[in-house]
Design a protein around this motif. Structure first.
Motif, PDB file in Angstrom:
ATOM      1  N   SER A 159     171.667   2.677   3.177  1.00 60.83           N
ATOM      2  CA  SER A 159     172.792   3.676   1.877  1.00 60.83           C
ATOM      3  C   SER A 159     172.401   5.400   2.183  1.00 60.83           C
ATOM      4  O   SER A 159     171.052   5.141   2.742  1.00 60.83           O
ATOM      5  N   GLN A 160     172.753   6.390   2.201  1.00 60.08           N
ATOM      6  CA  GLN A 160     171.564   8.025   2.605  1.00 60.08           C
ATOM      7  C   GLN A 160     170.802   7.892   1.072  1.00 60.08           C
ATOM      8  O   GLN A 160     171.259   8.372  -0.401  1.00 60.08           O
ATOM      9  N   LEU A 161     169.946   8.238   1.217  1.00 57.75           N
ATOM     10  CA  LEU A 161     169.427   8.066   0.223  1.00 57.75           C
ATOM     11  C   LEU A 161     168.552   9.703   0.382  1.00 57.75           C
ATOM     12  O   LEU A 161     167.398   9.254   1.539  1.00 57.75           O
ATOM     13  N   ASP A 162     168.434  10.629  -0.634  1.00 58.91           N
ATOM     14  CA  ASP A 162     166.991  11.977  -0.711  1.00 58.91           C
ATOM     15  C   ASP A 162     166.269  11.700  -0.309  1.00 58.91           C
ATOM     16  O   ASP A 162     165.648  12.927  -0.647  1.00 58.91           O
ATOM     17  N   GLN A 163     165.892  11.042  -1.487  1.00 58.92           N
ATOM     18  CA  GLN A 163     164.211  10.923  -2.363  1.00 58.92           C
ATOM     19  C   GLN A 163     163.905   9.755  -2.644  1.00 58.92           C
ATOM     20  O   GLN A 163     164.683   9.074  -3.732  1.00 58.92           O
ATOM     21  N   LEU A 164     162.421   9.294  -2.647  1.00 60.37           N
ATOM     22  CA  LEU A 164     161.645   7.826  -2.823  1.00 60.37           C
ATOM     23  C   LEU A 164     160.629   8.476  -3.587  1.00 60.37           C
ATOM     24  O   LEU A 164     159.534   9.484  -3.229  1.00 60.37           O
ATOM     25  N   ASN A 165     161.008   8.019  -4.673  1.00 60.29           N
ATOM     26  CA  ASN A 165     159.261   8.468  -5.642  1.00 60.29           C
ATOM     27  C   ASN A 165     158.352   7.354  -5.647  1.00 60.29           C
ATOM     28  O   ASN A 165     159.035   6.460  -5.630  1.00 60.29           O
ATOM     29  N   PHE A 166     157.312   7.242  -5.471  1.00 59.04           N
ATOM     30  CA  PHE A 166     156.166   5.913  -5.703  1.00 59.04           C
ATOM     31  C   PHE A 166     154.894   6.306  -5.301  1.00 59.04           C
ATOM     32  O   PHE A 166     154.216   7.165  -5.392  1.00 59.04           O
ATOM     33  N   ALA A 167     154.051   5.364  -6.459  1.00 62.83           N
ATOM     34  CA  ALA A 167     152.529   5.548  -6.475  1.00 62.83           C
ATOM     35  C   ALA A 167     151.755   4.781  -6.134  1.00 62.83           C
ATOM     36  O   ALA A 167     152.662   2.677  -6.020  1.00 62.83           O
ATOM     37  N   PHE A 168     150.987   4.211  -5.622  1.00 64.93           N
ATOM     38  CA  PHE A 168     150.366   3.313  -4.619  1.00 64.93           C
ATOM     39  C   PHE A 168     148.666   3.480  -5.815  1.00 64.93           C
ATOM     40  O   PHE A 168     148.564   4.368  -6.049  1.00 64.93           O
ATOM     41  N   ALA A 169     148.412   1.365  -6.090  1.00 63.25           N
ATOM     42  CA  ALA A 169     146.692   2.062  -6.520  1.00 63.25           C
ATOM     43  C   ALA A 169     146.342   0.410  -5.435  1.00 63.25           C
ATOM     44  O   ALA A 169     147.396  -0.358  -5.584  1.00 63.25           O
ATOM     45  N   SER A 170     145.375   0.337  -6.028  1.00 64.73           N
ATOM     46  CA  SER A 170     144.281  -0.904  -6.139  1.00 64.73           C
ATOM     47  C   SER A 170     142.801  -1.254  -6.958  1.00 64.73           C
ATOM     48  O   SER A 170     142.730   0.005  -7.152  1.00 64.73           O
TER      49      SER A 170
END
Length: 524
Positions: A159-170
């Motif tokens: 599907s067409q997706l205009d934006q994705l917001n994520f964070a990464f941690a460790s």
């Protein structure tokens, strides 16, 4: 698709989550809504000495029509036998999924059976959900409700997706500091969190701030690993972050033992036999599975557990989640050995095949240890670390060849482990600054490991001066917030000034952008 459509992170605050951890607050908040599919009389058979959902709830591994819901019954999570104060042999745990926080519109419900074999943990794989949609969920056992969690499915494939917001941690060492970064992360507008390893630490460290490890010793047995997870997952800040976002997790070394890789041949002087190490590995892997929102496909079989896997978010991003610990060859052998591997032959083939077939705007490798070259000049020679990709040059070359041969100019690597923030150009030839940049590596700092840290130290100054492909570095604690569009990836390095005291503010220390089709990060 606009990611603000569903208001990610806007409804469940940390205060609301913590308030819901008592039975009275849960009853007031969600009430007795539509009856469960199993009769109340049957469910009420389970009686607990105290509230059983002390470790909160979590969700993970989002697919377009499915998500994993996790909890563990543990009235006494630090009980020495590792069973969390549970005495029943089998306990029914019900779950519900709704489109609203009040559970007026329930779309899925079911039940699982919690047993001592897996420390009364629950991994409910819910199917038949709508793609790209936000849901609320909860558990019930006996007369007790869990806190309410919130999750979100991935968008439909292609599907067409205009934006994705994520964070990464460790890297969240309990004795080293408070998990203040999570108090700020829960306020972010995120679709998911990616955790890159060192969820627990296996040593007996006590620290100086009153958050010493339980038990107060290095852990080796399944019972002790379970207690250690019980301690870590009791942290309210960590529980809050699990409750508001789906997580994708992978492990690093401290979930088992510092710098482990492969089998006991790496540790000829620490164990009486290879079997002794492998018994510890089996215990560590089982405890990890028991406490993570993982699918049953990750259920360990003895000493083996498959955690490398792939996730698609519409046509925007394909995430390859790697395991650079379990299959690696001996770290002490020649770093230039052409037969050395970080990932093992099967995982390597899986990764290269996936990259060659990908049609996503972005190909993101989520993995554990530093990929960029890091050298320390010693006279006319160089010294290299061997526990990261610098000890496995041939494997790194094979990966870079895959990127080159498939004309991939949209690869971004996200990394944990080092307790520092880094921004690195991944060069075709690290000894030639003018050589082509093949990809960008963003390395995230720790949540708490290493203590307070500071903006820059002498080690960081030396690293940047000796490695010109390292474009920026920072030695504070926090997480990396990413915004992804078809045109660019923006990474914000969110840091706190201290973790040895609670309540620190957060700030965006630096931001970088990678333009699609132009490997290499630019500071903004």
């Amino acid at each position: 698709m606009n990611n603000n459509e569903h208001g990610i992170g806007s409804k469940i605050s940390r205060r609301n989550f913590l308030g819901a951890s008592s039975k009275a607050a849960v009853a007031v908040t969600i009430g007795m809504t539509i009856p469960f599919s199993i009769g109340e009389k049957e469910a009420a058979a389970a009686k607990f000495p105290s509230y059983p959902f002390t470790l909160g709830v979590a969700s993970g591994d989002p697919l377009p029509e499915s998500v994993v819901l996790w909890t563990r019954l543990a009235p006494d999570p630090l009980a020495a036998d590792g069973l969390g104060g549970m005495t029943e042999e089998e306990v029914i745990v019900k779950w519900e999924v709704a489109v609203d926080e009040q559970f007026k519109t329930i779309v899925k419900r079911g039940h699982e059976v919690a047993t001592p074999d897996y420390a009364y943990s629950i991994h409910a794989e819910v199917y038949g959900l709508e793609p790209g949609k936000e849901y609320y969920y909860r558990f019930k056992s006996g007369n007790d409700f869990s806190p309410v969690g919130k999750t979100k499915t991935a968008p439909a494939y292609g599907s067409q997706l205009d934006q994705l917001n994520f964070a990464f941690a460790s890297c969240q060492n309990v004795p080293a500091g408070y998990y203040t970064a999570y108090d700020h992360m829960v306020k972010e507008d995120l679709d998911l969190v990616i955790f890159l390893g060192d969820y627990i630490y296996e040593n007996g460290g006590q620290g100086t701030i009153g958050r010493g490890h339980v038990p107060a010793k290095e852990i080796f047995t399944l019972e002790d690993y379970r207690v250690r997870y019980g301690q870590y997952k009791s942290d309210p800040s960590l529980q809050a972050a699990h409750a508001v976002f789906p997580w994708i997790v992978t492990l690093d070394d401290h979930e088992l033992e510092n710098n482990f890789g492969g089998d006991a041949t790496n540790y000829p002087n620490k164990y009486a036999s290879k079997e002794e190490f492998l018994a510890r590995r089996e215990a560590a892997f089982q405890a990890y599975y028991e406490h993570m929102p993982l699918r049953r496909s990750a259920l360990p079989s003895g000493i083996d557990m498959q955690v490398y896997r792939r996730f698609n978010f519409g046509n925007l991003a394909e995430f390859n989640v790697l395991d650079t610990r379990q299959y690696r060859t001996n770290t002490t052998s020649d770093r230039l050995d052409p037969n050395k591997t970080m990932m093992g032959e099967v995982q390597e083939s899986w990764l290269y095949d996936g990259l060659s077939r990908s049609n996503a705007h972005w190909n993101i490798l989520a993995q554990q240890v530093l990929m960029a070259q890091r050298d320390t000049k010693l006279g006319e020679g160089y010294e290299f670390a061997t526990d990261n990709w610098n000890g496995y040059v041939a494997n790194r070359d094979r990966l870079f060849n895959c990127i080159t041969e498939n004309d991939l100019n949209n690869v971004v690597v996200i990394t944990g482990d080092s307790h520092r923030n880094w921004v690195n150009d991944l060069k075709e030839d690290f000894f030639n600054l003018d050589s082509r940049t093949l990809a960008t590596e963003f390395v995230g700092t720790s949540i708490s490991s290493g203590g307070d840290g500071k903006d820059m130290d002498q080690a960081g100054i030396d690293i940047m001066s000796e490695n010109p492909h390292v474009k920026w570095m920072n030695n504070q604690r926090g997480y990396v917030r990413c915004q992804l569009t078809p045109e660019q990836l923006r990474a914000d390095f969110m840091v706190v000034p201290h973790v040895t005291m609670p309540g620190a503010p957060i700030s965006n220390r630096a931001s970088f952008i990678v333009e699609n089709g132009k490997p290499g990060a630019v500071r903004i």
